[in-house]
Design a protein around this motif. Structure first.
Motif, mmCIF file in Angstrom:
data_model
loop_
_atom_site.group_PDB
_atom_site.id
_atom_site.type_symbol
_atom_site.label_atom_id
_atom_site.label_comp_id
_atom_site.label_asym_id
_atom_site.label_seq_id
_atom_site.Cartn_x
_atom_site.Cartn_y
_atom_site.Cartn_z
ATOM 1 N N UNK A 1 0.843 -1.188 0.000
ATOM 2 C CA UNK A 1 0.000 0.000 0.000
ATOM 3 C C UNK A 1 0.881 1.242 0.000
ATOM 4 N N UNK A 2 0.648 2.121 -0.958
ATOM 5 C CA UNK A 2 1.421 3.349 -1.049
ATOM 6 C C UNK A 2 0.895 4.353 -0.041
ATOM 7 N N UNK A 3 1.800 4.919 0.728
ATOM 8 C CA UNK A 3 1.427 5.948 1.697
ATOM 9 C C UNK A 3 2.194 7.221 1.401
ATOM 10 N N UNK A 4 1.497 8.333 1.511
ATOM 11 C CA UNK A 4 2.070 9.637 1.228
ATOM 12 C C UNK A 4 1.708 10.577 2.370
ATOM 13 N N UNK A 23 6.526 12.789 1.973
ATOM 14 C CA UNK A 23 7.257 11.585 2.370
ATOM 15 C C UNK A 23 6.495 10.368 1.871
ATOM 16 N N UNK A 24 7.186 9.522 1.128
ATOM 17 C CA UNK A 24 6.533 8.359 0.554
ATOM 18 C C UNK A 24 6.946 7.091 1.283
ATOM 19 N N UNK A 25 6.197 6.044 1.044
ATOM 20 C CA UNK A 25 6.476 4.750 1.689
ATOM 21 C C UNK A 25 7.443 3.910 0.868
ATOM 22 N N UNK A 26 8.418 4.597 0.249
ATOM 23 C CA UNK A 26 9.458 3.863 -0.454
ATOM 24 C C UNK A 26 9.304 3.756 -1.953
ATOM 25 N N UNK A 98 -0.366 15.610 -2.266
ATOM 26 C CA UNK A 98 0.608 14.780 -2.955
ATOM 27 C C UNK A 98 -0.122 13.556 -3.506
ATOM 28 N N UNK A 99 0.238 13.143 -4.689
ATOM 29 C CA UNK A 99 -0.399 11.996 -5.323
ATOM 30 C C UNK A 99 0.651 11.164 -6.044
ATOM 31 N N UNK A 100 0.380 9.884 -6.176
ATOM 32 C CA UNK A 100 1.306 8.996 -6.858
ATOM 33 C C UNK A 100 0.541 7.916 -7.602
ATOM 34 N N UNK A 101 1.091 7.547 -8.745
ATOM 35 C CA UNK A 101 0.473 6.503 -9.558
ATOM 36 C C UNK A 101 1.568 5.836 -10.380
ATOM 37 N N UNK A 102 1.354 4.586 -10.716
ATOM 38 C CA UNK A 102 2.321 3.905 -11.581
ATOM 39 C C UNK A 102 2.453 4.690 -12.884
ATOM 40 N N UNK A 113 -1.240 12.034 -15.770
ATOM 41 C CA UNK A 113 -0.901 10.660 -15.407
ATOM 42 C C UNK A 113 -1.374 10.331 -13.991
ATOM 43 N N UNK A 114 -1.674 11.373 -13.205
ATOM 44 C CA UNK A 114 -2.135 11.153 -11.833
ATOM 45 C C UNK A 114 -3.651 10.967 -11.801
ATOM 46 N N UNK A 115 -4.103 10.053 -12.612
ATOM 47 C CA UNK A 115 -5.525 9.728 -12.679
ATOM 48 C C UNK A 115 -5.819 8.582 -11.719
ATOM 49 N N UNK A 116 -6.730 8.796 -10.790
ATOM 50 C CA UNK A 116 -7.059 7.821 -9.756
ATOM 51 C C UNK A 116 -5.790 7.356 -9.042
ATOM 52 N N UNK A 117 -5.078 8.300 -8.453
ATOM 53 C CA UNK A 117 -3.802 7.952 -7.820
ATOM 54 C C UNK A 117 -3.975 7.554 -6.358
ATOM 55 N N UNK A 118 -2.876 7.212 -5.740
ATOM 56 C CA UNK A 118 -2.820 7.158 -4.284
ATOM 57 C C UNK A 118 -2.702 8.616 -3.805
#
Length: 129
Positions: A1-4, A23-26, A98-102, A113-118
């Motif tokens: 699980x991605x955490x931001x 800060x991200x979870x790696x 902050x958002x992240x996505x593959x 690209x940050x569509x439906x991100x974490x």
């Protein structure tokens, strides 16, 4: 699980500067490639992209409204993404998230690209005198 987890928001005067941290979870050192970025939402307005960066190659993207004033950067050792904001313009309290996505390596870098991100929970930024 991605955490931001965001930090660094606050009150700043017009023309001032502020640095946000995510800060991200790696994920910056994950074998999968991610796009990590910032979006913001003012009261009564739609959320809009601000900037993003690739964990794959550090490629950066900026929306026209912030290009030349904001700088996004990554610190792989700390697994943290920063957004340095300069020459801030007056606005109401805005949520910066902050958002992240593959990363879709078949398409150009963009905050789209940050569509439906974490998502992180957001940090508040107010630019006012």
């Amino acid at each position: 699980q991605v955490q931001l987890v965001e930090s660094g928001g606050g009150l700043v005067q017009p023309g001032g500067s502020l640095r946000l941290s995510c800060a991200t979870s790696g994920i910056l050192t994950d074998p999968d490639f991610y796009v990590i970025g910032w979006l913001r939402q003012a009261p009564g307005q739609e959320r809009e992209g601000v900037s993003c960066i690739s964990s794959r190659d550090g490629n950066e993207y900026y929306e026209d409204s912030v290009n030349g004033r904001f700088t996004i950067a990554r610190d792989n050792a700390k697994n943290t993404v920063y957004l340095q904001m300069k020459n801030l313009k007056p606005n109401a309290t805005t949520v910066h998230s902050c958002a992240a996505r593959w990363q879709d390596t078949g398409h150009a870098m963009s905050t789209t690209q940050l569509n439906k991100p974490f998502w992180g929970k957001g940090t508040l930024v107010t630019v006012s005198s």
